[in-house]
Design an enzyme around this catalytic site. Structure first.
Site, PDB file in Angstrom:
ATOM      1  N   HIS A 137       0.709 -12.635   3.388  1.00  0.00           N
ATOM      2  CA  HIS A 137      -0.210 -12.059   2.627  1.00  0.00           C
ATOM      3  C   HIS A 137      -0.906 -12.984   1.699  1.00  0.00           C
ATOM      4  CE1 HIS A 137      -1.008  -8.964  -0.878  1.00  0.00           C
ATOM      5  NE2 HIS A 137      -1.964  -8.634   0.212  1.00  0.00           N
ATOM      6  N   TYR A 176       0.796  -1.185   0.003  1.00  0.00           N
ATOM      7  CA  TYR A 176      -0.226   0.036  -0.070  1.00  0.00           C
ATOM      8  C   TYR A 176       0.815   1.192  -0.135  1.00  0.00           C
ATOM      9  CZ  TYR A 176      -3.379  -3.267   1.915  1.00  0.00           C
ATOM     10  OH  TYR A 176      -3.970  -4.361   2.272  1.00  0.00           O
TER      11      TYR A 176
END
Length: 235
Positions: free
Chosen positions: A69, A23
């Site tokens: 993730h 991000y």
């Protein structure tokens, strides 16, 4: 939003910020935490990928939650990553460890290896994509569910959602976050709009009725209802 007691910085507090190197918001989050005037111990910060780099970006001594993730690299690399995460937790770099986008098969492999199970599985959850088999398995095994994309990426066109929003005089995102909370999930709404961020938090002064919860539950399309990357069936 209320987190499991073992994950909360304080039992009565839940300032949960979800971050990731992907991000590119770790430095921004760390600056915001410092500028907020709120003690670091009262903010619950989670991130994904590359622990040491993340700690450097944040400038923190530890992270409250760190996640693998995805299950995509395959079993051998998944298990190596999980062992590394447990070692980092034992070294004091992380308080809690978890996974993201893991299906039942991936979680069972951790258990079969005799390793400590994740505290959290972060998966896409909203009325259109409820992933009930994964949710059921996680609950039976004491794994908390974090729901990402709880606001369906701002697609509020569903007539049932529109009708319920009108009935309760609430914005659709508030209804969706409330639905998630009433199911016992930890919703992670995302927005860059300050007004929307505040609105997303204003969901504790109303409750969706059982009948209306069932109407929203009936919208489930399984994984087919997902609007995001959802590799829960990866080998």
């Amino acid at each position: 939003m209320k987190l499991p007691a073992t994950m909360c910085p304080k039992p009565d507090l839940a300032r949960h910020i979800d971050s990731a190197r992907l991000y590119e918001n770790e430095k921004i989050v760390s600056d915001a935490v410092r500028d907020s005037g709120v003690s670091r111990s009262e903010v619950f910060v989670s991130s994904l990928d590359a622990i040491d780099d993340s700690l450097k970006n944040f400038g923190f001594d530890y992270l409250d939650l760190y996640l693998v993730h995805s299950p995509l690299p395959g079993k051998e690399k998944r298990m190596a990553a999980w062992r590394a995460l447990l070692a980092a937790r034992d070294a004091g770099k992380i308080r809690t460890v978890g996974v993201s986008n893991y299906g039942i098969k991936h979680l069972e492999q951790i258990r079969e290896a005799g390793l400590e199970m994740p505290a959290v599985n972060q998966v896409e959850i909203h009325p259109l994509c409820q992933q009930r088999d994964i949710v059921r398995w996680c609950r039976e095994n004491g794994i908390a569910i974090e729901a990402y994309a709880p606001s369906i990426r701002a697609d509020f066109s569903n007539p049932v959602l529109q009708d319920i929003s009108t009935k309760y005089q609430r914005d659709p995102p508030q209804v969706l976050v409330r639905w998630s909370l009433q199911h016992g999930f930890i919703p992670l709404p995302k927005s860059s709009n300050p007004d929307r961020i505040r609105s997303n938090a204003q969901v504790f002064d109303f409750e969706i009725s059982e009948a209306d919860m069932k109407r929203l539950d009936a919208l489930d399309r399984g994984k087919a209802g997902g609007i995001s990357w959802n590799p829960v069936d990866a080998e």
